[in-house]
Design a protein around this motif. Structure first.
Motif, PDB file in Angstrom:
ATOM      1  N   LYS A  14     -79.369   3.352  88.867  1.00  0.00           N
ATOM      2  CA  LYS A  14     -80.526   1.998  89.295  1.00  0.00           C
ATOM      3  C   LYS A  14     -81.368   1.835  87.976  1.00  0.00           C
ATOM      4  CE  LYS A  14     -82.572   1.425  93.189  1.00  0.00           C
ATOM      5  NZ  LYS A  14     -81.916   0.312  93.969  1.00  0.00           N
ATOM      6  N   LEU A  47     -84.780   0.006  87.025  1.00  0.00           N
ATOM      7  CA  LEU A  47     -85.883  -0.619  87.801  1.00  0.00           C
ATOM      8  C   LEU A  47     -87.069  -1.131  86.764  1.00  0.00           C
ATOM      9  CD1 LEU A  47     -85.612   2.488  89.504  1.00  0.00           C
ATOM     10  CD2 LEU A  47     -86.712   0.998  90.997  1.00  0.00           C
ATOM     11  N   CYS A  50     -77.166  -0.895  88.644  1.00  0.00           N
ATOM     12  CA  CYS A  50     -77.925  -2.014  89.606  1.00  0.00           C
ATOM     13  C   CYS A  50     -79.330  -2.240  89.135  1.00  0.00           C
ATOM     14  CB  CYS A  50     -77.927  -1.251  91.176  1.00  0.00           C
ATOM     15  SG  CYS A  50     -79.087  -2.100  92.230  1.00  0.00           S
ATOM     16  N   ASP A  80     -83.251  -3.764  89.703  1.00  0.00           N
ATOM     17  CA  ASP A  80     -84.293  -4.362  90.259  1.00  0.00           C
ATOM     18  C   ASP A  80     -85.424  -4.865  89.503  1.00  0.00           C
ATOM     19  OD1 ASP A  80     -83.269  -4.132  93.157  1.00  0.00           O
ATOM     20  OD2 ASP A  80     -83.423  -1.839  92.559  1.00  0.00           O
ATOM     21  N   PRO A 123     -80.507  -9.146  88.678  1.00  0.00           N
ATOM     22  CA  PRO A 123     -80.446  -8.533  90.142  1.00  0.00           C
ATOM     23  C   PRO A 123     -79.511  -8.878  91.046  1.00  0.00           C
ATOM     24  CG  PRO A 123     -82.461  -9.440  89.604  1.00  0.00           C
ATOM     25  CD  PRO A 123     -81.653  -9.543  88.522  1.00  0.00           C
ATOM     26  N   GLY A 129     -78.922  -5.811  93.168  1.00  0.00           N
ATOM     27  CA  GLY A 129     -80.338  -5.537  93.135  1.00  0.00           C
ATOM     28  C   GLY A 129     -81.370  -6.551  93.867  1.00  0.00           C
ATOM     29  N   GLN A 130     -82.397  -6.448  93.401  1.00  0.00           N
ATOM     30  CA  GLN A 130     -83.450  -7.385  94.260  1.00  0.00           C
ATOM     31  C   GLN A 130     -84.686  -7.751  93.217  1.00  0.00           C
ATOM     32  OE1 GLN A 130     -84.827  -5.461  97.700  1.00  0.00           O
ATOM     33  NE2 GLN A 130     -86.222  -6.788  98.167  1.00  0.00           N
ATOM     34  N   TYR A 184     -88.715  -8.783  93.101  1.00  0.00           N
ATOM     35  CA  TYR A 184     -89.808  -8.411  93.826  1.00  0.00           C
ATOM     36  C   TYR A 184     -90.941  -9.389  92.919  1.00  0.00           C
ATOM     37  CZ  TYR A 184     -87.924  -4.184  96.176  1.00  0.00           C
ATOM     38  OH  TYR A 184     -87.027  -3.347  96.668  1.00  0.00           O
ATOM     39  N   ASP A 201     -93.601  -1.075  97.819  1.00  0.00           N
ATOM     40  CA  ASP A 201     -92.136  -1.691  97.629  1.00  0.00           C
ATOM     41  C   ASP A 201     -91.463  -0.605  96.741  1.00  0.00           C
ATOM     42  OD1 ASP A 201     -92.977  -3.897  98.994  1.00  0.00           O
ATOM     43  OD2 ASP A 201     -93.198  -5.139  96.982  1.00  0.00           O
ATOM     44  N   ASN A 243     -87.952   1.418  97.709  1.00  0.00           N
ATOM     45  CA  ASN A 243     -86.820   0.858  97.159  1.00  0.00           C
ATOM     46  C   ASN A 243     -85.980   2.155  96.775  1.00  0.00           C
ATOM     47  OD1 ASN A 243     -85.166   0.516  94.396  1.00  0.00           O
ATOM     48  ND2 ASN A 243     -85.715  -1.599  94.881  1.00  0.00           N
ATOM     49  N   ASN A 265     -75.728 -10.503  97.210  1.00  0.00           N
ATOM     50  CA  ASN A 265     -76.082 -10.255  95.942  1.00  0.00           C
ATOM     51  C   ASN A 265     -75.150  -9.117  95.701  1.00  0.00           C
ATOM     52  OD1 ASN A 265     -78.619 -11.459  96.222  1.00  0.00           O
ATOM     53  ND2 ASN A 265     -79.804 -10.122  95.881  1.00  0.00           N
ATOM     54  N   LYS A 295     -79.858  -5.019 102.488  1.00  0.00           N
ATOM     55  CA  LYS A 295     -78.983  -6.236 102.328  1.00  0.00           C
ATOM     56  C   LYS A 295     -78.155  -6.638 103.317  1.00  0.00           C
ATOM     57  CE  LYS A 295     -80.633  -5.976  97.941  1.00  0.00           C
ATOM     58  NZ  LYS A 295     -81.506  -4.713  97.963  1.00  0.00           N
TER      59      LYS A 295
END
Length: 1111
Positions: A668, A670, A726, A728, A746, A751-752, A754, A771, A775, A802, A820
Motif C-alpha cells: 500500500k 499512502l 495499491c 490511496d 487510486p 485504492g481510494q 480522500y 480516515d 484505512n 476500483n 469496496k
C-alpha cells in the motif's frame, strides 16, 4: 494406525483444541482491545501530553461492555436463530497463544488532550465479547437506522416493519389479485419548487476548541503551534493495544499438513449451463428465539416484505394464492374495497377540501400521501433460504441479522431483481437493470456466524472441471455421491475419492450440514500451491508526504505526520510488516531507516523526469527494526521543512519513485498531496478557470474537464497494478488540484481518494487521523483477483468499480477492503427455464495481511420467472438505485450533464411506464401508479439529479471527487449519499426509556422544519447542523454555549457541556460515526446565513437552508 480423514473435515488429535474454524488471522486483538475492526475508527483521539497516561473516561461514558447504547454489545443479544451460539468470540483464548508472543503495552499517544473529543470513551468500543473473534471485524449497521437496542425484532419474511413504508399505503383490499403491486396512485400535480434536494456536504474551517481551564471539553480536532502538531506519545492507551499473531496462523478446518505459503494465480474457467434444482425438501418450522411485533401492532402496509409469494417462515401467514388471469384495478379514493389479493399497493390520494371533495383548480398531491422512507428500529432476522427456495433480502439500509442457510448474506452479494427474467425480452420490457452488487469482504453483523475457513490441503478445493466453479450447496450429487452436477454449467464430474460420502433419503450428502462448503453460501478456502506464482507478499506500507510550501503553511504536513505517527502502532505486528517513508516538493527525499544508523538519513532524488530509487535496501524495512527512527523522523519533518519556499510539487515523479522502491514486494502506497502537481512526470495545469468559463457559457465540452488531462498517470497506474501496488491519496488542499487526473491512480489500483477541502488545521486533522487509521486497520487483502460466474443463459457483461482489468473475465485488485463494492452487469445469452434456479458465484483470491492465501467463495441462487409482475414484486430498490447512481457517475466524464440527467430520468420513467402499461389496469390518465417495491424510486431519482455530481454550479474538483467516491460505494451508503438523514436534536431530552439512541428521522420537507428547532443532517460522508432563528436561548446555551444564534461563530467545533442535552447530542454524533465507519465533520448552518463559509449538505450552495435544501 488411525484411519485417514477426508479432506475438509476436522482432524482428531490429542493436542490442545485448535481455534474454531472461523478463526481468521487477518483480525486479531487482545481481550481488552477492539473486538471489531469497524471500531478501529478511533473517533476519540488519544491524550496529548507526551508519555502521559491514558485519559480516564468521563463519568457519563460507560465502558463498552456495559454501555446501554454500545453498538451491538454482545451481552445484549441472544442467539439469533435456533442452534446458533450466543455471541461469544470463537478463536484464541484471551491470553497470549503459544507461538505468539504477547505484544508489550505501549505508552499512550495522540493529539493534544485539550481537544480530546468528549463524546466517546478513550478506548475503542468493543462489540464482540472476549470469547469470539470474527473472521473480519463487524460493523454496526451501515444502514440509516439506529441499532437494535430497545427495538422489536422480526423476521425478514415474517412481515417485518417496512423500513420504507408509506403512511398512505392502501389497505389489503386495494391489492391486485394478480399478485403484483399497483403502488401509489398519484393524481396530476402542479409543479412544486425545490423538491427533495440532495448532495454531499463540503466543509469549511471550524472554530478551535476552548482551552481555558475548566472549560467545555472539545469534540473537535487538535490545535497546532507553529505549523507543527503538538508532540505527544505515539501509542494509544493500553486498552487499545493490538496483539495480532506474529507467527503462522492457528489451525483451520484441515485434514492435511498446511500447504506452503500461497500467492496469486488467475481464477481460470468460464461460464456455462444451468441444472434444475432438486425437488424442494420441506422442513418443519422451528421456533424463533425472538418475539415478533407486539400484539395489536400491524406491520406498515407499505412493507415490500409484508405479503409475499415467497416461502413462508414460522409465524408467518401464507398469502392467498394468485389466480392467473384475474386482474383488478387499483383502488382509488372512495372506491369500495375489492377482495384481498396478495400484493400491497400504496395509494396517494389527492388533496381534499373540508367537505371531502377534491379541491378545485390545479390539483395537488397531498404531502402526507407522498411515499417517503420510514425508518425501522427493529432488527430483521433473515434466513437466506427456506423450504429450498430463496428468501428476498431485507433492505440494505435496514438493520438485519443474517442466517446463511445456503445463499450468501446480502451483505456480500445482492441482485437488482430477486427473480431472474427467463428472457432478454422480458427484462427489456420491465425497463429494469439486471446486475449484482458484490462486496466480498463486507463486515458482518456481530450476531452473525463468522465465515468458516476450510483447508483441503494440497489438493485444493473441489471444483468443476469444465467451468472451474467452486463446490457449493447447489451442486447436486448423484450415483450415491460418486458424481456431482455443476449448478453453473451443468457438467457432471467424478467426486474425488477422498471426498466421497453416501447420500441420504432426501438426495443430499449425509455430511452436508457438517461441511460449510455444502451448506453455506459464503465460505473461505485455504489456497493450495496451484494458486501461487510467488511467495505471499508481505504487508508493506509506504507513506509519501507533500512538504511543499503550501502544505507546510496550511498545517497539512504536520497533520499527516501526526496521523502517521499515531497509527503505526496499529499496523500488523511481526516480521512481515514493512514500512517506508519519503517526502517531496520539487524533488524527492527518501530516508534510510536502518537500525544501525543513529538517525534516519535523507537521500535526495533531484531528477523528477527520470526518477530512480537511491537504495535497493533500507528504504523499506521491517517495522520492528525501524520504529524508533520512524517516530523520530515523523516528529521532525514539519520542523525540517518549516522554512521551505518551494511551491512546486512533483507528485507524479514521487509516486513513481516510491513504486520503484515497492516494485519487488507490492503493498500500500499512502500519498498526502496538497497542491496541483506542477513539475516532473505527470505535471498538470490548472483547468478549473477554463471549466468555470465553459460552464457559464453553456459549452457542451465542459464535461471533458472531468477526464484525465493525459494518459501518463493512467499508464503508471496500470504498471502499479501489475506489480500489486495499491495507492490511496489523501488530498489536503485549499485550491484546485485536478482530482480528475490524480484519481486515476487510486481508481485503477483498488485504492481510494480522500478529500479535505478547504483543508483547515483546526478541523480536518481529526478526520485525517481517523480516515488513515481505518484505512490501515480495516479488514483487507492484497494481490487479489476476482471473477463472477453465472449459470448458463447469463453472462457477465461488465464490471464497474476500483480495479484494473487486463483480461476480459477477471478483475485485478492490488488492494481490496471491506468498504469496496463492485457492480457486475449481466446479460442474457440464452433463454432460462421457468421454475428453475439461476446461480451466481463470486470467487476472490487474495492474501491476508498476515501472508495467508485465501479464496472467498460467495454463492447466490435465485429463481427464474417468465412473469413480468414477479419482476416488479421482487425488485430490490436499494440495489436498483445503487446501479442508477454508479451508471450516472460513470457517464458524467464523457457526457454533458444535461444528457446524464435526462438518461437518469428516463431510466426511472421507463420502469414506471412498463409497470403501468403491463401490470395495472383501469386507471385514469392523471394518476401515477407505482410498484410497491419501487415506490421510492422517483424520490431517489430526483435526489440524484440534484446531487453534487449532476449539478452545474459546483467546483470541478468537487464533482470529480463525487464521481470517484461513488465508484466503489457500497449499497447501504448509496441512498444516504443523495437522500440524507435529518433528525431533530433540540428535543433529545424527550427521548427517554428504551428508545433507540439516534432520534427518529424526519422527511426532507419544509413543513417538518420549524424556526424554533435545531436539526442534524448526515449523508454518510459529512454532516450539518441547522439552527432556526427562533430557537429557545436556553437550548442554544446547553448545546453550543451561546444564548443567541448570532453569537455562535461560523467556525464551529462541537463541544460537550455539563448538561444532559449536550451529552446526548455527542452520543448521537458518536453513534452515527460508528455506524458510518467515518469521522463525519460537522458544519454549522443558520437560517438565512448567506456567508461565504456556509456550504450546504444537499446542494453545496451558499443560500438559505430552508429555501434550497428542502421542498
Amino acid at each position: 494406525m488411525a484411519a485417514p480423514v477426508p479432506p475438509g473435515a476436522p482432524r482428531a488429535t490429542n493436542a490442545p483444541p485448535p481455534p474454531p474454524p472461523n478463526y481468521n488471522p487477518n483480525y486479531q486483538r487482545t481481550p481488552d482491545s477492539l473486538a471489531e475492526n469497524m471500531q478501529n475508527l478511533q473517533i476519540n483521539r488519544p491524550p496529548s501530553v507526551p508519555n502521559s497516561t491514558p485519559r480516564p473516561p468521563h463519568s457519563y461514558i460507560q465502558s463498552p461492555a456495559s454501555h446501554p447504547s454500545a453498538p451491538y454489545s454482545a451481552p445484549q443479544h441472544s442467539a439469533p436463530f435456533p442452534g446458533a451460539v450466543p455471541v461469544s468470540r470463537p478463536g484464541p483464548s484471551p491470553g497470549p497463544q503459544s507461538g505468539f508472543p504477547a505484544r508489550p503495552r505501549m505508552a499512550p499517544t495522540g493529539p493534544p488532550q485539550s481537544t480530546f473529543p468528549p463524546n466517546m470513551a478513550p478506548g475503542r468500543p468493543s462489540g464482540y465479547p472476549i470469547s469470539q473473534a470474527p473472521p473480519f471485524g463487524s460493523r454496526p449497521p451501515t444502514g440509516s437506522f439506529p441499532s437494535a437496542m430497545g427495538g422489536q425484532i422480526t423476521t425478514s419474511s415474517g412481515a417485518p416493519p417496512s423500513p420504507f413504508g408509506s403512511p398512505s399505503a392502501a389497505p389489503p383490499s386495494a391489492f391486485l389479485a394478480s399478485g403484483f403491486s399497483a403502488g401509489p396512485v398519484i393524481p396530476p400535480v402542479a409543479a412544486r419548487s425545490g423538491v427533495f434536494a440532495s448532495s454531499p456536504l463540503s466543509t469549511g474551517p471550524v472554530m478551535p476548541p476552548s482551552s481555558a481551564p475548566g472549560g467545555p471539553i472539545s469534540n473537535g480536532p487538535p490545535m497546532f503551534a507553529s505549523g507543527a502538531l503538538q508532540g505527544g506519545p505515539r501509542y494509544p492507551s493500553a486498552d487499545n493495544t493490538m496483539q495480532p499473531p506474529v507467527g503462522p496462523p492457528p489451525t483451520m478446518l484441515s485434514t492435511q499438513a498446511p500447504s506452503q505459503p500461497p500467492t496469486m494465480r488467475t481464477l481460470l474457467g468460464s461460464t456455462v449451463p444451468n441444472v434444475p434444482p432438486s425437488p424442494p425438501v420441506q422442513t418443519a418450522p422451528t421456533a424463533m428465539p425472538f418475539s415478533a411485533a407486539p400484539p395489536g401492532v400491524p406491520p406498515p402496509s407499505g412493507s415490500p416484505y409484508s405479503l409475499q409469494t415467497w416461502p413462508t417462515q414460522p409465524r408467518q401467514v401464507a398469502p392467498p394464492l394468485t389466480i392467473p388471469g384475474t386482474v383488478q384495478p387499483p383502488r382509488m379514493f372512495g372506491m369500495p374495497q375489492p377482495p384481498p389479493p396478495n400484493q400491497p399497493m400504496a395509494a396517494v390520494a389527492p388533496a381534499m377540501s373540508q367537505t371531502g371533495a377534491p379541491l378545485a383548480g390545479p390539483s395537488k398531491i397531498d404531502p402526507n400521501q407522498i411515499p417517503r422512507p420510514i425508518p425501522n428500529a427493529s432488527v430483521i432476522l433473515h434466513e437466506t433460504r427456506q423450504g429450498n427456495q430463496a428468501n428476498p433480502p431485507p433492505p440494505a439500509t435496514s438493520d438485519y441479522i443474517v442466517r446463511d442457510t445456503g445463499n450468501c448474506s446480502p451483505r456480500y452479494m445482492r441482485c437488482t431483481i430477486n427473480q431472474i427474467p427467463c428472457t432478454v425480452d422480458l427484462l427489456t420490457t420491465s425497463g429494469m437493470q439486471l446486475a449484482l452488487l458484490v462486496q466480498p469482504l463486507a463486515l458482518p453483523h456481530p450476531s452473525e456466524e463468522p465465515i468458516q475457513v476450510v483447508d483441503f490441503g494440497e489438493s485444493g478445493p473441489v471444483r468443476c472441471s469444465r467451468c472451474k466453479g467452486y463446490i457449493n450447496p447447489f451442486m447436486k450429487f448423484i450415483d450415491q455421491g460418486r458424481r456431482f452436477i455443476c449448478n453453473l454449467c451443468g457438467f457432471t464430474d467424478e467426486t474425488p475419492r477422498d471426498y466421497h460420502c453416501n447420500l441420504g433419503p432426501d438426495g443430499r450428502r449425509r455430511d452436508a450440514e457438517e461441511r460449510p462448503e455444502l451448506c453455506r453460501g459464503t465460505v473461505e478456502f485455504a489456497a493450495s500451491k496451484e494458486y501461487m506464482v510467488r511467495e505471499p507478499m508481505p504487508a508493506v506500507f509506504f507513506f509519501l508526504i507533500d512538504v511543499s510550501m503550501n502544505a507546510i503553511q496550511t498545517g497539512a504536513t504536520a497533520a499527516a505526520c501526526s496521523a502517521i505517527n499515531q497509527v503505526i502502532t496499529d499496523l500488523p505486528e511481526g516480521p512481515r510488516t514493512m514500512v517506508g517513508i519519503a517526502t517531496f516538493d520539487s524533488t524527492i527525499h527518501f530516508y534510510n531507516l536502518k537500525r544501525a544508523l543513529q538517525q534516519p538519513l535523507m537521500l535526495i532524488v533531484p531528477d523528477v523526469q527520470d526518477v530512480y530509487t537511491p537504495l535497493q535496501t533500507d528504504v523499506i524495512v521491517q517495522l520492528s527494526e525501524c520504529r524508533q527512527h520512524l517516530e523520530l523522523l515523523l516528529e521532525n519533518i514539519p520542523t525540517m521543512f518549516q522554512n521551505n519556499r518551494i511551491a512546486e510539487s512533483a507528485f507524479g515523479a514521487a509516486i513513481k519513485a516510491a513504486f520503484l522502491a515497492m516494485k519487488s514486494t507490492g503493498g500500500k502506497l499512502l500519498v498526502f498531496q496538497s497542491v496541483l502537481p506542477s513539475v516532473g512526470i505527470g505535471a498538470l495545469s490548472a483547468r478549473e478557470a477554463e471549466g468555470r468559463t465553459n460552464i457559464i457559457a453553456g459549452e457542451k465540452e465542459a464535461h471533458k474537464l472531468l477526464q484525465p488531462a493525459d494518459k501518463t498517470l493512467k499508464t503508471m497506474a496500470i504498471e502499479f497494478a501489475e506489480y500489486q501496488v495499491c495507492v490511496d491519496v489523501f488530498i489536503t488542499t485549499q485550491t484546485y488540484v485536478d482530482i480528475a487526473s490524480i484519481a486515476v491512480i487510486p481508481r485503477t489500483t483498488g485504492g481510494q481518494v480522500y478529500y479535505y477541502y478547504p483543508f483547515s488545521a483546526l478541523s480536518d486533522p481529526a478526520k485525517l487521523y481517523n480516515d488513515l487509521r481505518w484505512n490501515i486497520t480495516r479488514p483487507q487483502g492484497f494481490e487479489a483477483v476476482m471473477r463472477v460466474r453465472c449459470s448458463q443463459g447469463l453472462q457477465v457483461q461488465e464490471y464497474s468499480g476500483n480495479f484494473c482489468k487486463r483480461i476480459p473475465t477477471d478483475v485485478d485488485l492490488p488492494g481490496i477492503d471491506c468498504d469496496k463494492a463492485i457492480m457486475v452487469t449481466l446479460k442474457h445469452d440464452d433463454k432460462l427455464q421457468d421454475g428453475s434456479e439461476c446461480a451466481f458465484q463470486c470467487a476472490l483470491l487474495y492474501t491476508t495481511v498476515y501472508g495467508q492465501r485465501r479464496i472467498r467463495v460467495t454463492t447466490l441462487s435465485l429463481p427464474c420467472t417468465s412473469m413480468l409482475s414477479n419482476l416488479f414484486r421482487s425488485a430490490d430498490l436499494d440495489t436498483q438505485f445503487a446501479c442508477f447512481l454508479k451508471q450516472a457517475a460513470s457517464e458524467i466524464p464523457s457526457t454533458p450533464l444535461s444528457q446524464v440527467r435526462e438518461q437518469v430520468t428516463n431510466l426511472c420513467i421507463n420502469i414506471l411506464h412498463s409497470y403501468r402499461k403491463f401490470c395495472a389496469t383501469v386507471s385514469s390518465s392523471g394518476q401515477l401508479i407505482l410498484p410497491e417495491a419501487l415506490k421510492l424510486l422517483p424520490l431517489y431519482t430526483l435526489a440524484l439529479i440534484k446531487s453534487t455530481g449532476l449539478r452545474t454550479d459546483g467546483r470541478i474538483d468537487d464533482r470529480s471527487f463525487w464521481i470517484n467516491y461513488v465508484s466503489p460505494l457500497s449499497t447501504p451508503l448509496a441512498i444516504p449519499l443523495v437522500y440524507p438523514r435529518m433528525m431533530a436534536i433540540h428535543d433529545l431530552n424527550s427521548h427517554e426509556g428504551d428508545r433507540p439512541l439516534i432520534p427518529p428521522t424526519i422527511p426532507l420537507s419544509s413543513e417538518h422544519v420549524s424556526d424554533d428547532g435545531i436539526y442534524l443532517l448526515e449523508n454518510g460522508d459529512d454532516s450539518l447542523i441547522y439552527i432556526g432563528n427562533s430557537v429557545n436561548p436556553e437550548i442554544l446555551r446547553q448545546l453550543f454555549g451561546f444564548s443567541l444564534v448570532e453569537e455562535i461563530p461560523s467556525q464551529f467545533v462541537l463541544q460537550q457541556y455539563d448538561n444532559s442535552l449536550s451529552k446526548k447530542l455527542n452520543e448521537v454524533v458518536n453513534e452515527i460515526r460508528l455506524q458510518r465507519c467515518s469521522y463525519l465533520r460537522i458544519k454549522l448552518c443558520r437560517k438565512g446565513d448567506a456567508s461565504g463559509d456556509v456550504v450546504l449538505l444537499i446542494h453545496g450552495r451558499r443560500q438559505d437552508f430552508k429555501r434550497t435544501l428542502l421542498c
